[in-house]
Design a protein around this motif. Sequence first.
Motif, short mmCIF file in Angstrom:
data_model
loop_
_atom_site.label_atom_id
_atom_site.label_comp_id
_atom_site.label_asym_id
_atom_site.label_seq_id
_atom_site.Cartn_x
_atom_site.Cartn_y
_atom_site.Cartn_z
N UNK A 113 0.83 -1.21 0.00
CA UNK A 113 0.00 0.00 0.00
C UNK A 113 0.86 1.26 0.00
N UNK A 114 1.97 1.25 0.76
CA UNK A 114 2.85 2.42 0.75
C UNK A 114 3.53 2.57 -0.60
N UNK A 115 3.97 1.47 -1.19
CA UNK A 115 4.63 1.54 -2.50
C UNK A 115 3.67 2.08 -3.55
N UNK A 116 2.42 1.65 -3.50
CA UNK A 116 1.44 2.11 -4.50
C UNK A 116 1.07 3.58 -4.31
N UNK A 117 1.39 4.12 -3.15
CA UNK A 117 1.08 5.54 -2.90
C UNK A 117 2.33 6.42 -2.97
N UNK A 118 3.44 5.84 -3.45
CA UNK A 118 4.62 6.65 -3.72
C UNK A 118 5.59 6.82 -2.58
N UNK A 119 5.56 5.94 -1.57
CA UNK A 119 6.46 6.12 -0.42
C UNK A 119 7.75 5.31 -0.50
N UNK A 120 7.89 4.46 -1.47
CA UNK A 120 9.12 3.71 -1.74
C UNK A 120 9.70 3.06 -0.48
N UNK A 121 8.96 2.21 0.20
CA UNK A 121 9.42 1.66 1.47
C UNK A 121 10.63 0.75 1.32
N UNK A 122 11.39 0.65 2.41
CA UNK A 122 12.48 -0.32 2.54
C UNK A 122 11.98 -1.42 3.47
N UNK A 123 11.86 -2.64 2.95
CA UNK A 123 11.37 -3.76 3.73
C UNK A 123 12.55 -4.66 4.10
N UNK A 124 12.75 -4.85 5.40
CA UNK A 124 13.86 -5.65 5.91
C UNK A 124 13.30 -6.95 6.50
N UNK A 125 13.76 -8.07 5.99
CA UNK A 125 13.32 -9.39 6.50
C UNK A 125 14.53 -10.14 7.02
N UNK A 126 14.43 -10.59 8.26
CA UNK A 126 15.56 -11.28 8.89
C UNK A 126 15.87 -12.63 8.23
N UNK A 127 14.85 -13.27 7.66
CA UNK A 127 15.02 -14.57 7.03
C UNK A 127 15.31 -14.46 5.54
#
Length: 531
Positions: A113-127
């Motif tokens: 939802x953030x990406x589709x609204x132009x916020x270009x999130x950074x998603x960090x996954x430990x696995x």
Amino acid sequence: MIRINQLKLAVDHTKEDLLAKAAKLLRIPVKEIQSYEIIKQSVDARKKEEIHFIYSIDIETKNEEAVIHRAKNVNVIPAVKKEYQFPESGTETMINRPVIAGAGPAGLFCGVMLARSGYRPLLLERGEDVDKRRLAVDGFWNGGPLNPGSNVQFGEGGAGTFSDGKLNTLVKDPLMRNRKVLELFVEFGADPSILYINKPHIGTDVLSGIVKNMRKEIIRLGGEVRFNSLVTDVLMKDGKIFCITVNDREEIPADALILAIGHSARDTFHVLERRGVPMEAKAFAVGLRIQHPQEAINRSQYGEAAHEILGAADYKLTHQCKSGRGIYTFCMCPGGYVVNASSEEGRLAVNGMSYHKRDGINANSALIVTVTPEDFGGGSPLAGIAYQRKLEEAAYLQGKGNIPIQLYGDFKRNCSSNTFGDVKPALKGGYEFTNMREMLPDYISESIIEGVEAFEGKIRGFRRQDAILAGVESRTSSPVRISRDDAFESRIRGIYPCGEGAGYAGGITSAAMDGLKVAEAIARRYKSFSF
């Protein structure tokens, strides 16, 4: 559009049967039905000899107001369509892109939802990504070593990736977030029937492809997804977050950190406690898993003439014990498997899992008893984690590193099992016969026995002596709640606790809905970035 509710049809009906019955209720020829949409489908199995589907459908035809008036039926009404609305961007400037810790349902849906609204999130996954993660999990189940960073609990898709993939929720939904979550699942690869069946599920095999497609969408829209990236510290100044540390070496500036860390992120909870992030211990539930032949559950729920169209039957059972404690079934997996869901060395936990077809020989569900901070002892917000670990350590020792199992009759008699009866195991991971009464508090064991005996009155054969128990089921929900205000923000400004791990959800759908809520909160506050 016209909404028709309570439309009853035989389980082997055809599309033509559905339209014919709808037309008859509306008193119009079938050919005047221009289009239709199934809104809801459920099963009425109260009379085992006469099981039906019950539908709500929307019909498009000519002169709809007149048709409704002529029908003179309380189940024929104007259709009211409501749609989910994501808020417009706020006015506050965000210097650094939002960081999401965790790629489970909460983190992924928030990210999309953030990406589709132009916020270009950074998603960090430990696995690891879901493909590498599946290889690691399969290797572990086949006798290989546990990867503490990538397992049933951690990795792309979260713990729900190795589950039944149930999508039903009891969360009230006036803003249509539930519907939006289901629509996104369909967009990314789920069967469209999840939009209307009463108890939708996806299955672990299908979920794997869906989470990959969500990741690709985030990246396509300017976001970034990193694996093997554990948030190891959170740095604050003047009551506000300004930076996070990843893998103890990389510092990343952050204006907003969405903590979608999952219910098993115990090390992260310790980091947050040390940094003074407000949190509290909360009630959760623990117990064992029980397996029965799926065919027996089908007969009990649907009768001897259970129709193949209905698929594997499920159940949901509750009982109030004499002690005052409640016991209930949880995460029931039709045609599924009990799996080794461990994530820490020297500790063992189990979970249930089903594939999309739910065609395994057994049904399984958790038999769990609510435990509260009064049961944990101590005043720490992390006391529930210590309680879980104690149980999991005992399970690991009892099972010699494998899943401890026991027949229900032996559990009731308080003696170890040494062989199976007519119920054959459906397990992912090695197992060891034992007496699990020795690893559980008496109030848990006694509640399980009382519950199983009571559930016999609802599911015939539930208390059969050779039903297979496995333990320990300790990861039903988060033992911690990370405090947040009405704007979904911690007292440490810029931290947004989110999803099941933060204590605000209890399954895939509710976690995904919470991800939407947090994305909305950030969007209402901050301007988006331009692409």
